[in-house]
Enzyme design. Structure first.
Site, PDB file in Angstrom:
ATOM      1  N   TYR A  26       0.906  -1.240   0.139  1.00 17.54           N
ATOM      2  CA  TYR A  26      -0.043   0.088  -0.098  1.00 17.54           C
ATOM      3  C   TYR A  26       0.795   1.198   0.068  1.00 17.54           C
ATOM      4  CZ  TYR A  26      -3.441  -3.475   1.031  1.00 17.54           C
ATOM      5  OH  TYR A  26      -4.294  -4.510   1.200  1.00 17.54           O
ATOM      6  N   ASN A  77     -12.438   3.886  -3.022  1.00 14.11           N
ATOM      7  CA  ASN A  77     -11.582   2.556  -2.894  1.00 14.11           C
ATOM      8  C   ASN A  77     -12.327   1.853  -1.751  1.00 14.11           C
ATOM      9  OD1 ASN A  77      -9.879   0.684  -2.098  1.00 14.11           O
ATOM     10  ND2 ASN A  77      -8.083   2.243  -1.958  1.00 14.11           N
ATOM     11  N   HIS A  83     -14.746  -7.100  -2.551  1.00 13.36           N
ATOM     12  CA  HIS A  83     -14.907  -8.623  -2.868  1.00 13.36           C
ATOM     13  C   HIS A  83     -16.083  -8.988  -2.315  1.00 13.36           C
ATOM     14  CE1 HIS A  83     -10.819  -7.592  -3.793  1.00 13.36           C
ATOM     15  NE2 HIS A  83     -10.722  -7.073  -2.506  1.00 13.36           N
ATOM     16  N   ASP A  90     -25.256  -1.978  -4.908  1.00 15.11           N
ATOM     17  CA  ASP A  90     -26.549  -1.571  -5.159  1.00 15.11           C
ATOM     18  C   ASP A  90     -26.736  -0.133  -4.871  1.00 15.11           C
ATOM     19  OD1 ASP A  90     -27.142  -3.905  -6.042  1.00 15.11           O
ATOM     20  OD2 ASP A  90     -28.275  -4.649  -4.112  1.00 15.11           O
ATOM     21  N   HIS A 103      -7.531   1.224  -6.448  1.00 14.87           N
ATOM     22  CA  HIS A 103      -6.893   0.506  -5.307  1.00 14.87           C
ATOM     23  C   HIS A 103      -5.653   0.508  -5.612  1.00 14.87           C
ATOM     24  CE1 HIS A 103     -10.386  -2.223  -4.818  1.00 14.87           C
ATOM     25  NE2 HIS A 103     -10.639  -1.890  -6.071  1.00 14.87           N
ATOM     26  N   LEU A 104      -4.834   0.804  -4.277  1.00 13.33           N
ATOM     27  CA  LEU A 104      -3.283   1.129  -4.427  1.00 13.33           C
ATOM     28  C   LEU A 104      -2.707   0.150  -4.895  1.00 13.33           C
ATOM     29  CD1 LEU A 104      -3.778   2.509  -0.572  1.00 13.33           C
ATOM     30  CD2 LEU A 104      -3.044   4.018  -2.627  1.00 13.33           C
ATOM     31  N   SER A 105      -3.098  -1.122  -4.486  1.00 12.64           N
ATOM     32  CA  SER A 105      -1.980  -2.332  -4.934  1.00 12.64           C
ATOM     33  C   SER A 105      -2.856  -3.012  -6.189  1.00 12.64           C
ATOM     34  CB  SER A 105      -1.934  -3.513  -3.896  1.00 12.64           C
ATOM     35  OG  SER A 105      -3.277  -3.993  -3.678  1.00 12.64           O
ATOM     36  N   ARG A 114      -8.918 -11.580  -3.997  1.00 12.04           N
ATOM     37  CA  ARG A 114      -8.989 -10.251  -4.170  1.00 12.04           C
ATOM     38  C   ARG A 114      -9.290  -9.744  -5.665  1.00 12.04           C
ATOM     39  NH1 ARG A 114      -7.102  -7.641   0.244  1.00 12.04           N
ATOM     40  NH2 ARG A 114      -5.495  -8.837   1.746  1.00 12.04           N
TER      41      ARG A 114
END
EC number: 4.2.1.10
Length: 149
Positions: A26, A77, A83, A90, A103-105, A114
């Protein structure tokens, strides 16, 4: 783009620990540093930026609901909720505010669980694996999309 477009940045669980938590995945930036950089970028573009980080799914959902009619674009994020949360999906579909998932990674280079996102197929775009800079790219893209309206 309207006189003063409004963009909401939402961050999910454990992102309050950025700078401490698994820096190899991260990075070393804190969430406050990321938000400060985004706030400056938004100010320079003449856009209002709001931010919320929550470890509680319902708070993120409530923020999405409250954004209806007030926010022009969302950058999210969802972290681990990516997941698992049909409810976030919704909520985003319910308010029909365009959004970019960040997403950072690189979630696709990590554990198999993931690899699936409940949001990606409805997002305007997905940015992952670029660290804190991914947020800056998302904000630039959101601003460009709003200007194109």
């Amino acid at each position: 783009m309207s006189a003063k477009s409004r963009i909401l940045v939402l961050n999910g669980p454990n992102l309050n620990l950025l700078g401490l938590r698994e820096p190899t995945h991260y990075g070393n930036n804190t969430l406050a540093q990321i938000v400060d950089a985004l706030t400056e970028q938004a100010h320079n573009a003449g856009v209002e930026l709001e931010h919320l980080q929550s470890n509680r799914e319902y708070e993120l959902i409530e923020a999405i609901h409250a954004a209806y009619g007030k926010i022009d674009f969302i950058i999210i994020n969802p972290a681990a909720f990516t997941h698992t949360s049909v409810a976030l999906r919704d909520a985003l579909l319910g308010v029909a505010i365009p959004f970019i998932e960040v997403h950072l990674s690189n979630v696709h280079a990590r554990e198999p669980f993931r690899h699936h996102s409940y949001l990606s197929d409805k997002a305007e775009g997905v940015i992952c694996g670029l660290g804190a800079q991914g947020y800056e790219f998302a904000l630039s893209a959101a601003i460009n999309k709003l200007q194109a309206k």
